[in-house]
Design an enzyme around this catalytic site. Structure first.
Site, PDB file in Angstrom:
ATOM      1  N   HIS A  16      12.718  48.759  -9.161  1.00 24.48           N
ATOM      2  CA  HIS A  16      12.570  49.860  -8.208  1.00 24.48           C
ATOM      3  C   HIS A  16      13.518  50.980  -8.616  1.00 24.48           C
ATOM      4  CE1 HIS A  16      10.512  47.903  -4.482  1.00 24.48           C
ATOM      5  NE2 HIS A  16       9.999  47.468  -5.609  1.00 24.48           N
ATOM      6  N   TYR A  52      14.331  52.443   4.579  1.00 23.02           N
ATOM      7  CA  TYR A  52      15.312  52.201   5.637  1.00 23.02           C
ATOM      8  C   TYR A  52      15.109  53.278   6.698  1.00 23.02           C
ATOM      9  CZ  TYR A  52      17.886  49.164   2.372  1.00 23.02           C
ATOM     10  OH  TYR A  52      18.262  48.168   1.504  1.00 23.02           O
ATOM     11  N   PRO A 109      23.105  42.776   6.035  1.00 22.64           N
ATOM     12  CA  PRO A 109      22.140  42.896   4.940  1.00 22.64           C
ATOM     13  C   PRO A 109      21.704  44.323   4.636  1.00 22.64           C
ATOM     14  CG  PRO A 109      21.072  42.094   6.934  1.00 22.64           C
ATOM     15  CD  PRO A 109      22.539  42.132   7.234  1.00 22.64           C
ATOM     16  N   LYS A 163      23.658  43.351  -0.342  1.00 22.81           N
ATOM     17  CA  LYS A 163      24.793  42.938  -1.163  1.00 22.81           C
ATOM     18  C   LYS A 163      25.094  41.442  -1.137  1.00 22.81           C
ATOM     19  CE  LYS A 163      25.497  46.842  -2.781  1.00 22.81           C
ATOM     20  NZ  LYS A 163      24.783  46.966  -4.040  1.00 22.81           N
ATOM     21  N   TYR A 185      24.447  51.162  -4.364  1.00 22.12           N
ATOM     22  CA  TYR A 185      23.252  50.367  -4.145  1.00 22.12           C
ATOM     23  C   TYR A 185      22.857  49.603  -5.406  1.00 22.12           C
ATOM     24  CZ  TYR A 185      18.903  49.092  -1.775  1.00 22.12           C
ATOM     25  OH  TYR A 185      17.886  48.388  -1.169  1.00 22.12           O
TER      26      TYR A 185
END
Length: 390
Positions: free
Chosen positions: A72, A200, A293, A297, A385
């Site tokens: 991704h 998100y 979450p 991580k 990220y």
């Protein structure tokens, strides 16, 4: 029974450590409380950092990730219908890979089987003796009988509720914790994902996440109060609530008719235990730390711990140096706290906190607006990220 490293916990962290140690010529035995079928039935995380993929490849379990994992290049954040895409690859040069933790565990089991790894399932650890000596002993039961496993070191990869952290005397450890006043209600369904990348979503009704496990299996979450029960959430209600919280054009593409594979509610917490080593005992993964979450991580931090621990043990057994062992806790915790910060920040920006006043809610929106308008802010998010360097 004797070994060089006794590993408590047969999830991905314990199996990965056993595999890396074996490749370095170091003997280990893995003790797992549950059956193999139970371990492989656990539904867990699915986003791997670039560094995690490299470590798994080094361990000889990267083939299927390369074939079936989904790279991704970005993720998307939304605030109601406002949206910003974080170009992970464009900003850092590295993608993340979507590949389920269950599949990582399956690959590691296959690798350990191929090399004759010793994994004892349904072994209940009773206590760990002499952790401050050079000859610790793990006492466990199997098939109703008590057994003793003698080792030079013990690795605690047994999760938050396992016995290894408690083997560090209270006088020698400090624990830091923050519990969040909500949980994530998750639904795993045999439906095509609604988008090619994770979304998100922040919303006045609460957070939502659109994720996936494969091209055919989707994973969705909505924020719920801790008082909610699964019985309160028939599947139709879940789909309706998810559609309210994500951008309208995304909601219009939701496929909701597939088989529901799993539903569960998970509380959110931040937790760190210091130190991560005491005498001959090491901690790794959830035994030492928990992250919400939101930042993806949890599994990645466990893989990082194993990387540091393997490097330290390799230097001890193969180079006669204790420098890595002495520095393990400080080295691992430096990365842990940075990831805790990132996960806390993501959680704080995107969730609805019941106690927040109007000022704090304006601050959340200001954080989102800054991401939309600042490449520097987006790069900071992207760097965290895809994974900080080891």
């Amino acid at each position: 029974m004797k070994t060089q490293v006794a590993i408590i916990g047969g999830g991905p962290a314990g199996l990965l450590l056993s595999q890396l140690l074996d490749l370095s010529g170091i003997d280990s035995v893995v003790l797992e409380r549950r059956s193999r079928d139970y371990v492989l039935g656990r539904i867990r995380a699915g986003v791997l950092e670039a560094g995690s993929v490299s470590i798994l490849t080094e361990a000889g379990v990267g083939d299927r990730i390369g074939q079936e994992g989904q790279p991704h290049d970005g993720v998307e954040l939304s605030w109601h219908d406002e949206r910003v895409r974080i170009d992970l690859t464009g900003l850092t040069g590295r993608p993340v890979t979507v590949y389920g933790q269950t599949e990582v565990t399956r690959d590691l089991y296959a690798a350990r089987d191929a090399r004759g790894g010793r994994i004892i399932h349904e072994a209940e650890v009773l206590r760990i003796e002499d952790v401050e000596s050079d000859a610790p002993v793990v006492v466990y039961t199997k098939d109703g009988r008590e057994h003793r496993l003698e080792a030079r070191f013990v690795a605690g990869c047994d999760g938050f509720h396992g016995p290894t952290r408690r083997a560090i005397p209270g006088r020698a450890r400090q624990e830091f914790q923050r519990e969040y006043p909500f949980g994530w209600l998750g639904l795993l369904s045999r439906t095509p994902p609604v988008a090619d990348e994770l979304i998100y979503a922040a919303h006045a009704r609460g957070f939502a996440l659109c994720s996936m496990r494969s091209h055919e299996v989707s994973r969705y979450y909505v924020q719920v109060p801790l008082t909610e029960k699964l019985d309160d959430w028939p599947v139709a209600r879940f789909w309706e609530e998810l559609a309210r919280r994500i951008p309208a054009d995304v909601a219009a593409k939701l496929v909701t008719g597939g088989e529901v594979l799993e539903m569960s509610i998970a509380p959110l917490r931040s937790f760190v235990c210091e130190p991560m080593r005491h005498g001959a005992l090491f901690l790794a993964g959830d035994a030492a730390h928990i992250v919400p979450p939101t930042g993806a991580k949890g599994l990645n931090l466990a893989i990082g711990d194993v990387h540091y621990m393997h490097r330290a043990l390799d230097r001890h057994f193969n180079a006669g140096s204790n420098a890595g062992i002495e520095g393990y806790s400080d080295t691992a915790l430096s990365r842990v706290w940075k990831c805790e910060r990132f996960s806390w920040w993501m959680t704080s920006m995107l969730h609805d906190f019941p106690q927040l006043g109007d000022f704090e809610k304006r601050m959340q929106k200001a954080e989102f607006d800054y991401l939309m308008r600042s490449e520097t802010a987006r790069k900071s998010l992207a760097e965290n990220y895809v994974g900080l360097p080891y």
